[in-house]
Design a protein around this motif. Structure first.
Motif, PDB file in Angstrom:
ATOM      1  N   LEU A  53       0.835  -1.201   0.000  1.00  0.00           N
ATOM      2  CA  LEU A  53       0.000   0.000   0.000  1.00  0.00           C
ATOM      3  C   LEU A  53       0.868   1.248   0.000  1.00  0.00           C
ATOM      4  CD1 LEU A  53      -2.729   1.404   0.169  1.00  0.00           C
ATOM      5  CD2 LEU A  53      -2.701   1.044   2.646  1.00  0.00           C
ATOM      6  N   GLY A  54       1.946   1.237   0.782  1.00  0.00           N
ATOM      7  CA  GLY A  54       2.882   2.354   0.750  1.00  0.00           C
ATOM      8  C   GLY A  54       3.437   2.551  -0.648  1.00  0.00           C
ATOM      9  N   GLY A  55       3.765   1.443  -1.315  1.00  0.00           N
ATOM     10  CA  GLY A  55       4.249   1.533  -2.691  1.00  0.00           C
ATOM     11  C   GLY A  55       3.224   2.170  -3.612  1.00  0.00           C
ATOM     12  N   ALA A  56       1.964   1.788  -3.454  1.00  0.00           N
ATOM     13  CA  ALA A  56       0.900   2.355  -4.283  1.00  0.00           C
ATOM     14  C   ALA A  56       0.736   3.847  -4.003  1.00  0.00           C
ATOM     15  CB  ALA A  56      -0.413   1.616  -4.017  1.00  0.00           C
ATOM     16  N   LEU A  57       0.857   4.243  -2.742  1.00  0.00           N
ATOM     17  CA  LEU A  57       0.747   5.662  -2.391  1.00  0.00           C
ATOM     18  C   LEU A  57       1.916   6.459  -2.976  1.00  0.00           C
ATOM     19  CD1 LEU A  57      -0.373   5.281   1.342  1.00  0.00           C
ATOM     20  CD2 LEU A  57      -1.751   6.218  -0.528  1.00  0.00           C
ATOM     21  N   GLY A  58       3.122   5.879  -2.919  1.00  0.00           N
ATOM     22  CA  GLY A  58       4.281   6.546  -3.492  1.00  0.00           C
ATOM     23  C   GLY A  58       4.151   6.732  -4.992  1.00  0.00           C
ATOM     24  N   LEU A  59       3.670   5.705  -5.679  1.00  0.00           N
ATOM     25  CA  LEU A  59       3.469   5.794  -7.121  1.00  0.00           C
ATOM     26  C   LEU A  59       2.411   6.854  -7.442  1.00  0.00           C
ATOM     27  CD1 LEU A  59       3.429   2.930  -9.659  1.00  0.00           C
ATOM     28  CD2 LEU A  59       1.551   4.553  -9.690  1.00  0.00           C
ATOM     29  N   THR A  60       1.349   6.888  -6.637  1.00  0.00           N
ATOM     30  CA  THR A  60       0.289   7.873  -6.845  1.00  0.00           C
ATOM     31  C   THR A  60       0.798   9.294  -6.633  1.00  0.00           C
ATOM     32  OG1 THR A  60      -1.420   6.298  -6.164  1.00  0.00           O
ATOM     33  CG2 THR A  60      -1.976   8.644  -6.059  1.00  0.00           C
ATOM     34  N   LEU A  61       1.528   9.503  -5.550  1.00  0.00           N
ATOM     35  CA  LEU A  61       2.069  10.831  -5.272  1.00  0.00           C
ATOM     36  C   LEU A  61       2.955  11.314  -6.414  1.00  0.00           C
ATOM     37  CD1 LEU A  61       2.956  10.275  -1.515  1.00  0.00           C
ATOM     38  CD2 LEU A  61       1.374  12.022  -2.358  1.00  0.00           C
ATOM     39  N   MET A 237       0.688   4.402 -16.860  1.00  0.00           N
ATOM     40  CA  MET A 237       1.988   3.857 -16.489  1.00  0.00           C
ATOM     41  C   MET A 237       3.040   4.942 -16.316  1.00  0.00           C
ATOM     42  SD  MET A 237       1.634   0.596 -16.189  1.00  0.00           S
ATOM     43  CE  MET A 237       3.290  -0.062 -16.320  1.00  0.00           C
ATOM     44  N   GLN A 238       2.994   5.985 -17.143  1.00  0.00           N
ATOM     45  CA  GLN A 238       4.056   6.978 -17.156  1.00  0.00           C
ATOM     46  C   GLN A 238       3.687   8.310 -16.510  1.00  0.00           C
ATOM     47  OE1 GLN A 238       5.386   6.173 -21.627  1.00  0.00           O
ATOM     48  NE2 GLN A 238       6.976   7.244 -20.484  1.00  0.00           N
ATOM     49  N   GLY A 239       2.378   8.588 -16.387  1.00  0.00           N
ATOM     50  CA  GLY A 239       1.973   9.875 -15.860  1.00  0.00           C
ATOM     51  C   GLY A 239       2.205  10.986 -16.884  1.00  0.00           C
ATOM     52  N   PRO A 240       1.950  12.252 -16.543  1.00  0.00           N
ATOM     53  CA  PRO A 240       1.348  12.667 -15.274  1.00  0.00           C
ATOM     54  C   PRO A 240      -0.146  12.393 -15.223  1.00  0.00           C
ATOM     55  CG  PRO A 240       1.651  14.572 -16.687  1.00  0.00           C
ATOM     56  CD  PRO A 240       2.255  13.402 -17.414  1.00  0.00           C
ATOM     57  N   TRP A 241      -0.627  12.018 -14.043  1.00  0.00           N
ATOM     58  CA  TRP A 241      -2.049  11.793 -13.842  1.00  0.00           C
ATOM     59  C   TRP A 241      -2.730  13.113 -13.505  1.00  0.00           C
ATOM     60  CZ3 TRP A 241      -1.848   7.165  -9.851  1.00  0.00           C
ATOM     61  CH2 TRP A 241      -1.328   6.030 -10.493  1.00  0.00           C
ATOM     62  N   PRO A 242      -4.024  13.211 -13.798  1.00  0.00           N
ATOM     63  CA  PRO A 242      -4.778  14.379 -13.330  1.00  0.00           C
ATOM     64  C   PRO A 242      -4.751  14.443 -11.805  1.00  0.00           C
ATOM     65  CG  PRO A 242      -6.028  13.164 -14.991  1.00  0.00           C
ATOM     66  CD  PRO A 242      -4.853  12.307 -14.626  1.00  0.00           C
ATOM     67  N   LEU A 243      -4.740  15.638 -11.268  1.00  0.00           N
ATOM     68  CA  LEU A 243      -4.735  15.798  -9.817  1.00  0.00           C
ATOM     69  C   LEU A 243      -5.933  15.121  -9.168  1.00  0.00           C
ATOM     70  CD1 LEU A 243      -3.574  19.461  -9.090  1.00  0.00           C
ATOM     71  CD2 LEU A 243      -2.582  17.367  -8.183  1.00  0.00           C
ATOM     72  N   LEU A 244      -7.066  15.109  -9.865  1.00  0.00           N
ATOM     73  CA  LEU A 244      -8.259  14.476  -9.311  1.00  0.00           C
ATOM     74  C   LEU A 244      -8.024  12.995  -9.059  1.00  0.00           C
ATOM     75  CD1 LEU A 244     -11.202  14.746  -8.456  1.00  0.00           C
ATOM     76  CD2 LEU A 244     -11.867  14.287 -10.829  1.00  0.00           C
ATOM     77  N   TRP A 245      -7.294  12.328  -9.976  1.00  0.00           N
ATOM     78  CA  TRP A 245      -6.966  10.921  -9.750  1.00  0.00           C
ATOM     79  C   TRP A 245      -6.196  10.773  -8.441  1.00  0.00           C
ATOM     80  CZ3 TRP A 245      -4.873   8.221 -14.817  1.00  0.00           C
ATOM     81  CH2 TRP A 245      -5.805   8.378 -15.838  1.00  0.00           C
ATOM     82  N   GLY A 246      -5.208  11.630  -8.256  1.00  0.00           N
ATOM     83  CA  GLY A 246      -4.394  11.561  -7.052  1.00  0.00           C
ATOM     84  C   GLY A 246      -5.226  11.777  -5.806  1.00  0.00           C
ATOM     85  N   LEU A 326       9.207   4.039 -14.473  1.00  0.00           N
ATOM     86  CA  LEU A 326       8.182   3.920 -15.507  1.00  0.00           C
ATOM     87  C   LEU A 326       8.113   5.168 -16.375  1.00  0.00           C
ATOM     88  CD1 LEU A 326       5.318   2.266 -13.417  1.00  0.00           C
ATOM     89  CD2 LEU A 326       6.540   1.210 -15.336  1.00  0.00           C
ATOM     90  N   ALA A 327       8.306   6.327 -15.747  1.00  0.00           N
ATOM     91  CA  ALA A 327       8.241   7.597 -16.476  1.00  0.00           C
ATOM     92  C   ALA A 327       9.554   7.937 -17.176  1.00  0.00           C
ATOM     93  CB  ALA A 327       7.864   8.723 -15.519  1.00  0.00           C
ATOM     94  N   GLY A 328      10.605   7.152 -16.913  1.00  0.00           N
ATOM     95  CA  GLY A 328      11.902   7.436 -17.506  1.00  0.00           C
ATOM     96  C   GLY A 328      12.542   8.697 -16.966  1.00  0.00           C
ATOM     97  N   LYS A 329      12.275   9.010 -15.689  1.00  0.00           N
ATOM     98  CA  LYS A 329      12.767  10.262 -15.094  1.00  0.00           C
ATOM     99  C   LYS A 329      13.757  10.047 -13.957  1.00  0.00           C
ATOM    100  CE  LYS A 329       8.442  12.749 -15.939  1.00  0.00           C
ATOM    101  NZ  LYS A 329       7.309  13.432 -15.269  1.00  0.00           N
TER     102      LYS A 329
END
Length: 412
Positions: A53-61, A237-246, A326-329
């Motif tokens: 879950l921490g991993g999922a939160l980090g990816l989301t952030l 997979m790569q983002g950026p996601w809309p802020l609403l998703w976050g 995933l984002a290549g950054k």
């Protein structure tokens, strides 16, 4: 990487041409999966799930570029309020999920409780110091973890100072706690969960609409969402996601934490534990500190992987590493100016010290505090925002950028 945390939507680079770094992705994913299995087998099944879950939160952030530091700064200096509005959406959803469960005391058969903090001089001082530290350090608690995990080497310095400040704050907390305060106030207990929910939504709506009015008044229109040519699975997979998703995913993630851990999401208590364990290893009698008496005492002698907050923090950093891959950054760089390095140290110390005094950070006190129906969460927001105003004014002294956009009238 920029010299700042990468939680700023205005600073988000276009990643349309980036390709995933498969090596980084493989390493991060492998550690998350193997770690979850190991924790499930040696500690408890829910510990492994909390790591994931921490991993999922980090990816989301990381992918949603969901931050607090730059979101507040761009509103302070440029009246851009998208980040603040996303926070209000997050809080509205979280309170809707949390309040009925907290009022009942159980969630799907699991005993749960909120995080309440005493409102007083120490708490308000801590929140103010934390807000000041946000702007100098370049991130909040969640921002520090996910930007450091995503490859921002400056934020590793902030994190180290954050840990040191949190440890010092643990030592001094009894003195601050003894200062005048009104104690912890649960709005759910005071008014009932439904009236407390409606009252909170009214405040959130007021903040939301205030930012809309301020932004349109300054610029004539609202800022568009994250710009990218990526669509569908590739954008996911790569983002950026809309802020609403976050906003939605972070609220759900905190609710999942409530179920798995029995209490809401927190971050900075682990920093005090890590710093205290280091001192204990150096021969300091940390166990004699009042902070480590009672319920906290066992944590000093247990494995750090038995601590829920620590496990989730590790997961956040790995999730951000996965997202950066995933984002290549993922491009770490140690080219940091002396003034910026000094700001990272000073800011980190203020972040850590303030978090301990204020019973948490932007996650544990602000997000989870408000989600718990605690008055101190709202008081934290006000005091920390004032600290951010001062911190924003001090940033140029350390060579740190401040986003300023021309107004709609100036453009014409």
């Amino acid at each position: 990487m920029t010299d700042l945390s990468i939680d700023a939507r205005l600073l988000a680079p276009d990643n349309d041409r980036h390709r995933a770094n498969l090596t980084v992705v493989t390493i991060a994913a492998a550690i998350l999966l193997v770690g979850a299995v190991a924790l499930s087998g040696t500690i408890a099944w829910h510990q492994g799930l909390l790591f994931l879950l921490g991993g999922a939160l980090g990816l989301t952030l990381y992918h949603a570029l969901f931050g607090f530091t730059s979101a507040w700064r761009v509103f302070i200096v440029a009246r851009r309020g998208a980040g603040l509005r996303a926070q209000m959406v997050m809080l509205a959803l979280a309170t809707a999920l949390f309040f009925p469960a907290l009022a009942q005391g159980t969630l799907f058969g699991q005993a749960v409780h909120g995080e309440l903090g005493a409102v007083g001089v120490g708490m308000l001082t801590g929140a103010f110091l934390f807000g000041l530290g946000m702007q100098l350090g370049g991130g909040c608690a969640s921002g520090t973890l996910y930007t450091a995990g995503g490859g921002n080497t400056r934020m590793l310095v902030t994190l180290a100072a954050f840990i040191a400040g949190s440890t010092l704050g643990a030592l001094h907390l009894p003195w601050w706690s003894a200062l005048p305060n009104i104690g912890a106030v649960s709005l759910i207990e005071r008014f009932g969960w439904l009236p407390a929910l409606l009252l909170g939504w009214i405040v959130m709506a007021a903040v939301y609409l205030t930012t809309v009015r301020a932004e349109i008044g300054r610029h004539g229109t609202l800022e568009p969402g994250a710009r990218t040519k990526l669509r569908g699975a590739r954008r996911f997979m790569q983002g950026p996601w809309p802020l609403l998703w976050g906003a939605i995913l972070l609220a759900i993630g905190n609710f999942a934490t409530l179920y798995l851990a029995g209490r809401p999401w927190g971050i900075t208590s682990a920093f005090a534990l890590w710093g205290s364990k280091v001192l204990m290893g150096l021969g300091v009698d940390v166990a004699s500190w009042p902070y480590w008496q009672g319920a906290r005492a066992a944590s000093l002698h247990q494995s750090i992987f038995a601590d829920i907050t620590s496990v989730m923090d590790f997961g956040i950093m790995l999730g951000a590493l996965l997202a950066a891959g995933l984002a290549g950054k993922f491009q770490p760089s140690w080219q940091i100016s002396a003034r910026s390095l000094l700001a990272a140290i000073v800011g980190g110390l203020l972040l850590g010290y303030g978090a301990r005094l204020a019973y948490g950070c932007n996650i544990g006190a602000y997000f989870s505090g408000i989600a718990s129906g605690s008055l101190h969460g709202w008081c934290w927001l006000v005091a920390a925002f004032v600290g951010n105003i001062l911190g924003t004014q001090l940033r140029p002294l350390f060579g740190l950028a401040v986003e300023r956009e021309p107004t709609a009238n100036a453009k014409r």
